[in-house]
Design a protein around this motif. Structure first.
Motif, short mmCIF file in Angstrom:
data_model
loop_
_atom_site.label_atom_id
_atom_site.label_comp_id
_atom_site.label_asym_id
_atom_site.label_seq_id
_atom_site.Cartn_x
_atom_site.Cartn_y
_atom_site.Cartn_z
N THR A 413 0.83 -1.21 0.00
CA THR A 413 0.00 0.00 0.00
C THR A 413 0.86 1.26 0.00
O THR A 413 0.60 2.20 -0.76
CB THR A 413 -0.93 0.02 1.23
OG1 THR A 413 -1.48 -1.27 1.44
CG2 THR A 413 -2.06 1.02 1.03
N LEU A 416 2.54 1.79 -3.43
CA LEU A 416 1.57 2.27 -4.42
C LEU A 416 1.25 3.75 -4.18
O LEU A 416 1.22 4.56 -5.12
CB LEU A 416 0.30 1.43 -4.36
CG LEU A 416 0.39 0.01 -4.92
CD1 LEU A 416 -0.81 -0.82 -4.47
CD2 LEU A 416 0.45 0.04 -6.45
N ALA A 423 -4.15 4.24 -3.94
CA ALA A 423 -3.96 3.19 -2.95
C ALA A 423 -4.91 3.39 -1.77
O ALA A 423 -5.09 4.51 -1.30
CB ALA A 423 -2.51 3.17 -2.47
#
Length: 472
Positions: A413, A416, A423
């Motif tokens: 996460t 990203l 995200a």
């Protein structure tokens, strides 16, 4: 260990790790911390209702005022519904409304509203959802009987022959029914059109004309059950409308296969209204597809076609699946084929192919389709990013969103988010007791991480496993 002490320890360990808080106020700090990292949140009131066993015993006089006793047609057994549970579902509506408003208040920007999650079993009796699902499934199987050559399309002649075989009112209703099913006289009737005419509320009228009492007739709900279904639909509609007004994207969770046809039917209705291209520039309602199921590709193709036909934005959340243990156990108990792919590689392939199908369809058709790639699988994420690059989809484009569960795969996460992709963290909240089924599934998925027998987490993991056994 007593329940009170167990819950206290759960709150300090599993709960703290996997949940954002007990209510909206306590979850705000979690969401703000994520926002500072450029990570969006999907706010999820994670209470779940387990399917209870239908009680067919006549309640005592003192309890009759609190229950509805109904006998569906065609000599089906009577069914008993508890009115107290209906009040319980009504109270959940306010929680979801507050959840949506909180998601709006803590979203990263006013122009880009946040996400909230909705679990349909929190708004209605699972028994009703199962009843609806059986009826929908039997209606689909009946359509398959009309389709003589099994090409997925029923001609007018095929329909006439089959209708006359199964129903005794063809002289009175066949012409008007064909006009509804094939208004353009294309000589093509498919399941999408068929399903619009066979809702659970219509079954009593339709099955009263059956020549014999078959599976569809035996799935017909009573009028009281239809009323309860309508009340459930009104609750769901109220939550969806709040999401629409606040421009919050609403992710409707997938659940067990015995409920899913009814959930899908409710979602289709919501998407037609709140994803309508004439009302909104982006989809509000997302349906969820569990890619460990063998029928996902067929369902996705039909649902995308349904969105095209009825002019609404298609939106989907793709996951691998959350109910593998209970699904396989149920299949074994019923002696039926498992709906789940035989191997994990088949599930991986289904997920990746479904994602590619949706993204390519969006680009080719130039629609406002959006997909939530909800996965912890690094290969799937990398493959999606490569596809976005190949098709010139910018990382910040709302076409593709990524999501991981709160407390898991932070490395994915954070990476990203730091590279400009959309995200998200799935942030569940609720009391320890309410989120227990959710925590049990997280414990099952993370048994390796929690396997140190000397750790407090391992002890609590065993407590969760014991609760799972008791609830099974």
């Amino acid at each position: 260990m007593g329940p009170k002490l167990t819950n206290t320890l759960m709150k300090q360990t599993f709960f703290q790790h996997f949940c954002g808080g007990e209510d909206e106020e306590s979850v705000r700090s979690t969401i703000h911390a994520l926002n500072k990292k450029g990570i969006r949140s999907i706010l999820d009131y994670a209470a779940e209702n387990e399917l209870i066993t239908m009680d067919t015993r006549i309640p005592s006089p003192s309890k009759k005022d609190n229950v509805l006793i109904t006998r569906p047609p065609f000599h089906q057994p009577e069914r008993i519904y508890d009115f107290k549970s209906e009040n319980h579902y009504d109270s959940h509506v306010d929680i979801f409304l507050s959840c949506i408003r909180t998601a709006r208040n803590v979203s990263i920007s006013d122009s880009d509203g946040g996400f909230a999650a909705l679990k349909i079993t929190a708004l209605g009796n699972p028994l009703l959802l199962e009843r609806m699902s059986v009826a929908i499934t039997e209606a689909k199987l009946l359509f398959a009987k009309f389709d003589h050559n099994k090409d997925g399309i029923v001609t007018r002649n095929e329909f006439k022959q089959a209708y006359q075989l199964f129903f005794k009112d063809s002289d009175e209703t066949l012409s008007s029914l064909l006009e509804k099913l094939d208004p353009d006289e294309s000589n093509i009737i498919d399941y999408i059109t068929w399903s619009q005419q066979l809702q659970p509320a219509d079954l009593l009228r339709i099955t009263s004309s059956c020549r014999a009492i078959g599976p569809l007739a035996l799935a017909t709900p009573s009028m009281q059950e239809v009323d309860l279904m309508e009340t459930m639909r009104e609750r769901v509609q109220k939550v969806a409308n709040e999401a629409f007004v606040n421009k919050i994207r609403l992710l409707v969770d997938a659940e067990q296969t015995r409920f899913q046809p009814a959930i899908d039917s409710l979602v289709f209705e919501l998407q037609k209204e709140y994803n309508c291209s004439a009302k909104t520039d982006f989809p509000i309602i997302f349906n969820t597809y569990q890619c460990y199921l063998k029928d996902v590709h067929e369902r996705l193709a039909a649902d995308v076609e349904r969105s095209r036909r009825f002019s609404y934005h298609f939106a989907a959340k793709l996951v691998r699946g959350a109910y593998m243990v209970s699904e396989r156990k149920r299949s074994e108990e019923l002696g039926i084929s498992s709906p789940i792919h035989d191997t994990i590689d088949d599930t991986h392939a289904c997920f990746n192919n479904a994602l590619e199908f949706l993204i390519q369809y969006k680009v080719k058709s130039n629609t406002k389709l959006e997909v939530m790639c909800a996965t912890h699988n690094q290969y799937s994420i990398e493959r999606t990013i490569d596809l976005m690059h190949e098709l010139n989809i910018h990382p910040s484009d709302s076409t593709v969103n990524f999501a991981q569960l709160y407390g898991m795969k932070d490395n994915l996460t954070n990476t990203l988010g730091s590279h400009g992709f959309r995200a998200h963290k799935y942030v569940p909240y609720g009391t320890v007791g309410e989120v227990m089924p959710y925590l049990i599934r997280r414990a099952q998925e993370n048994s390796d991480m929690l396997g140190n027998p000397s750790s407090e987490l391992s002890f609590l993991y065993n407590e969760l496993k014991q609760r799972l056994v008791i609830s099974s």
